[in-house]
Design a protein around this motif. Structure first.
Motif, short mmCIF file in Angstrom:
data_model
loop_
_atom_site.label_atom_id
_atom_site.label_comp_id
_atom_site.label_asym_id
_atom_site.label_seq_id
_atom_site.Cartn_x
_atom_site.Cartn_y
_atom_site.Cartn_z
N ALA A 56 0.81 -1.22 -0.25
CA ALA A 56 0.12 -0.13 -0.08
C ALA A 56 0.85 1.21 0.03
CB ALA A 56 -0.91 0.10 1.23
N MET A 57 2.02 1.24 0.43
CA MET A 57 3.07 2.19 0.40
C MET A 57 3.76 2.11 -0.87
SD MET A 57 4.10 2.54 4.41
CE MET A 57 4.72 4.04 4.29
N GLY A 58 3.54 1.45 -1.80
CA GLY A 58 4.47 1.46 -3.14
C GLY A 58 5.86 0.69 -2.91
N TRP A 59 5.79 -0.22 -2.07
CA TRP A 59 7.17 -1.07 -2.01
C TRP A 59 6.88 -2.01 -3.22
CZ3 TRP A 59 11.32 -1.58 1.69
CH2 TRP A 59 11.37 -0.61 2.54
N PRO A 60 7.96 -2.35 -4.12
CA PRO A 60 7.85 -3.37 -4.98
C PRO A 60 7.80 -4.72 -4.45
CG PRO A 60 9.84 -2.02 -5.48
CD PRO A 60 9.40 -1.46 -4.11
N ASP A 61 6.99 -5.31 -5.01
CA ASP A 61 6.95 -6.96 -4.38
C ASP A 61 8.12 -7.78 -3.95
OD1 ASP A 61 4.12 -6.75 -4.57
OD2 ASP A 61 3.78 -7.90 -6.23
N ARG A 62 9.18 -7.46 -5.17
CA ARG A 62 10.27 -8.17 -5.18
C ARG A 62 11.33 -7.64 -4.15
NH1 ARG A 62 12.35 -11.27 -10.12
NH2 ARG A 62 10.27 -11.83 -11.08
N ALA A 63 10.80 -6.37 -3.42
CA ALA A 63 11.71 -6.10 -2.37
C ALA A 63 11.17 -6.34 -1.00
CB ALA A 63 11.77 -4.47 -2.26
N VAL A 64 10.28 -7.36 -0.97
CA VAL A 64 9.62 -7.62 0.29
C VAL A 64 9.98 -9.39 0.43
CG1 VAL A 64 7.70 -7.40 1.76
CG2 VAL A 64 8.06 -5.84 0.36
N HIS A 65 10.46 -9.83 1.49
CA HIS A 65 10.93 -11.23 1.28
C HIS A 65 10.28 -11.60 2.77
CE1 HIS A 65 13.92 -10.19 -1.55
NE2 HIS A 65 13.98 -9.27 -0.95
N SER A 66 9.80 -13.02 2.73
CA SER A 66 9.16 -13.41 3.89
C SER A 66 9.34 -15.07 3.77
CB SER A 66 7.75 -13.29 4.13
OG SER A 66 7.16 -13.66 2.79
N GLU A 67 9.47 -15.58 5.02
CA GLU A 67 9.53 -17.03 5.25
C GLU A 67 8.62 -17.47 6.38
OE1 GLU A 67 13.36 -19.38 6.51
OE2 GLU A 67 12.76 -20.20 4.71
N GLU A 68 7.78 -18.41 6.16
CA GLU A 68 6.81 -18.75 7.15
C GLU A 68 6.92 -20.55 6.89
OE1 GLU A 68 2.64 -18.14 6.60
OE2 GLU A 68 2.24 -18.97 8.35
N PHE A 69 7.52 -21.13 7.79
CA PHE A 69 7.15 -22.63 7.67
C PHE A 69 6.16 -22.83 8.44
CE2 PHE A 69 12.13 -22.87 7.60
CZ PHE A 69 12.14 -23.25 6.33
N LEU A 70 5.37 -23.96 7.60
CA LEU A 70 4.08 -24.48 8.13
C LEU A 70 4.68 -25.68 8.91
CD1 LEU A 70 1.95 -23.75 5.09
CD2 LEU A 70 1.76 -22.42 7.28
N ALA A 71 4.06 -25.90 9.98
CA ALA A 71 3.92 -27.21 10.62
C ALA A 71 2.99 -28.01 9.84
CB ALA A 71 3.87 -27.42 11.92
N PRO A 72 3.27 -29.21 9.31
CA PRO A 72 2.10 -29.94 8.83
C PRO A 72 1.01 -30.00 9.81
CG PRO A 72 4.40 -31.29 8.54
CD PRO A 72 4.27 -30.22 9.59
N PRO A 73 -0.49 -29.56 9.40
CA PRO A 73 -1.33 -29.62 10.45
C PRO A 73 -1.90 -31.02 10.74
CG PRO A 73 -1.98 -28.69 8.35
CD PRO A 73 -0.52 -29.08 8.00
N VAL A 74 -2.43 -31.35 11.68
CA VAL A 74 -2.90 -32.74 11.87
C VAL A 74 -4.41 -32.48 11.44
CG1 VAL A 74 -1.67 -33.19 14.07
CG2 VAL A 74 -3.84 -31.86 14.19
N GLY A 75 -4.91 -33.82 11.21
CA GLY A 75 -6.35 -33.92 10.45
C GLY A 75 -7.03 -35.23 10.69
N LEU A 76 -8.01 -35.36 9.93
CA LEU A 76 -8.50 -36.61 10.05
C LEU A 76 -7.75 -37.71 9.13
CD1 LEU A 76 -12.28 -35.90 9.37
CD2 LEU A 76 -11.19 -36.36 11.55
N ALA A 77 -7.70 -38.89 9.57
CA ALA A 77 -6.96 -40.00 8.56
C ALA A 77 -7.70 -40.13 7.32
CB ALA A 77 -7.05 -41.37 9.28
#
Ligand code: FES
Lengths: 204, 321
Positions: free
Chosen positions: B212-233
């Motif tokens: 929203a402030m005009g930063w280019p996408d390529r200048a913003v880096h992120s890392e989020e590891f997801l833990a594999p979620p538990v669920g139904l078999a």
């Protein structure tokens, strides 16, 4: 003026879009020749009205003599600067980029050589290549680097052409260097010296 | 790394309780040789034999990238997760033999940046510890903004402040301190790149505010590891290898494929890298796409699945594996 259509080519050949008002704290336009029309078209859009007070236009007439300074000046942006050539505008461009903050939007319009050099300056200032909006207008003349002597010849319209530095006859490739901001020219009679096909005007 | 590169046999050299939630582990090679040099932002996959269940969790490396004598990771205890962090906290002791993958970097610094603006939330601090050390060695410019619940849980706050001084800014939720993101982003010199690692909400907030402030996408880096979620078999059939089996509630599809003896590609095991992408040949039901890799269109088409984090509900799932 119609929007330029380019033949599909190899991946290194740049492709251009249409300038549109970006979101940001400041806006820097660099245009040459007919590129002024792309800038005027952008400011004709309603969303662009509020950009004017934060916009800076650097303009130079085209090598073909096309000068639309008056139309740009009439836009009433915060700063308008007319330079006789890109080379003469370069120190100003570098200074503007060095003083700028993130949020600045960069736009380039006009010939390919101009746009490429603006993109190179923006990258040297740390902006990603993709962050520069580009729209082609006007002449298709190319900025070509001789791969042999490394000299750059501006406004090449003929293919093959004679390198303005080393005098070799060069075939103009579509292969483009973002770093040097130029197409590559390769000696066409290396194997049979003197056997140079007639030049044709490929880039009007 | 699943394909090609040999794994690293290590022994646990040190286990340090950083605070009530976080422990730090140091690994050295069993043969005493040097570790590969890594770049800040890299992670390794730690293999665990949790009482018969094989767990493979990615953790960011936080030791100095130039320290080839060992690797360090920090693990936050997660009481409700599938148990990998609990295993690390409760069972991993100095002297134990373990296996690490080669380091892989999905969150590298962009060397073209004029300045690196790092934003960390909680345990998301770990990749930045290595990155700051790297930037400092190269003489680069950086600033860290680190948001954490309380002084007691502020892992490495003192150490980082002591070493990097005013380049480190810390915010404690408990003291109602918050990153003033708009002001921060407004004043950054051209050529600044943002790196954010932390909870999902924080990553989304930084991306949206920067855009929203005009930063280019390529200048913003992120890392989020997801833990594999538990669920139904659920049941799955592998067409190429001709196997059928059930994926257990606390097992990921990738783990189940591996347990069935089928070699499958992976790098991050957290839905981020794209390496495990698998063709879906038949899907009678609903794929729970939990990854950051596939586009929304691809997810809707149900013709691809990321087995490291995604699950399935329905009558039949057949994969090209
Ligand atoms: S292993 Fe990286 S997305 Fe699945």
């Amino acid at each position: 003026m119609t929007k330029t259509m380019f033949e599909p080519s190899i991946t290194s050949r740049p492709v251009y879009g249409v300038l549109s008002p970006g979101v940001g704290s400041a806006h820097l336009f660099v245009a040459d020749g007919e590129g002024a029309e792309a800038v005027c078209d952008l400011f004709a859009k309603a969303e662009a009205a509020e950009m004017k007070s934060a916009s800076h236009i650097i303009y130079m007439p085209g090598a073909n003599g096309c000068d639309r300074s008056a139309a740009l000046q009439a836009l009433g942006v915060a700063q308008f600067y007319r330079a006789p050539s890109f080379a003469s505008a370069q120190p100003r461009l570098a200074k503007v980029l060095a003083d700028a903050h993130m949020g600045l939007q960069v736009y380039a319009a006009g010939t390919e050589g101009l746009m490429a050099q603006v993109a190179t300056a923006a990258q040297a200032a740390g902006l990603p290549y993709e962050a520069v909006q580009m729209e082609h207008r006007g002449s298709l003349a190319r900025r070509v680097q001789c791969v042999h002597c490394k000299g750059v010849t501006e406004n090449v319209t003929l293919d093959p052409f004679v390198c303005s530095h080393c005098g070799l006859s060069l075939f103009v490739r579509d292969h483009f260097s973002r770093r040097i901001a130029a197409f590559q020219g390769v000696n066409i009679d290396a194997e049979d010296p003197g056997l140079v096909p007639a030049s044709v005007e490929r880039f009007k | 790394m699943s394909v090609g590169a040999p794994k690293i046999p290590v022994v646990v050299a040190e286990v340090v309780e950083v605070n009530e939630l976080i422990k730090r582990f140091r690994f050295v090679r069993r043969d005493g040789a040097a570790m590969p040099i890594f770049s800040g932002g890299s992670h390794v996959v730690v293999e665990m034999d949790d009482h018969g269940t094989r767990r493979m969790n990615p953790y960011s490396l936080m030791s100095h990238p130039a320290d080839t004598m060992g690797y360090e990771i920090s693990v936050r205890r997660d009481e409700v997760g599938r148990g990998g962090s609990l295993y690390m906290h409760n069972h991993v002791k100095p002297g134990m033999e373990m296996v690490l993958s080669q380091p892989v970097n999905l969150f590298p610094l962009d060397a073209r940046a004029k300045k690196h603006l790092m934003i960390a939330g909680g345990i998301g601090i770990t990749p930045f510890v290595a990155q700051m050390a790297q930037v400092e060695t190269m003489g680069g410019r950086f600033e860290l903004h680190y948001s954490v619940r309380s002084p007691a849980l502020g892992a490495y706050v003192d150490r980082l402040q002591q070493h990097y001084g005013p380049r480190v800014h810390v915010y404690f939720d408990e003291l109602r301190q918050q990153i003033d993101l708009k002001t921060l982003l407004k004043s950054q010199p051209l050529g600044t790149h943002i790196y954010v690692c932390g909870p999902k909400g924080m990553i989304g907030w930084v991306h949206a505010t920067a855009k929203a402030m005009g930063w280019p996408d390529r200048a913003v880096h992120s890392e989020e590891f997801l833990a594999p979620p538990v669920g139904l078999a659920f049941d799955v059939q592998l067409a190429a290898s001709g196997k059928s089996f059930t994926v257990q509630p606390n097992q990921s599809l990738l783990e189940a494929i591996e347990a069935a003896g089928v070699e499958a590609p992976y790098l991050c095991r957290g839905g981020a890298c794209g390496q495990c992408e698998t063709e879906v040949l038949r899907c009678d039901g609903h794929i729970e796409h939990n990854d950051h890799w596939l586009t929304d269109d691809q997810k809707a088409a149900n013709t691809k699945i990321m087995p490291c984090v995604s699950r399935f509900r329905g009558a039949a799932l057949i994969l090209d594996r």
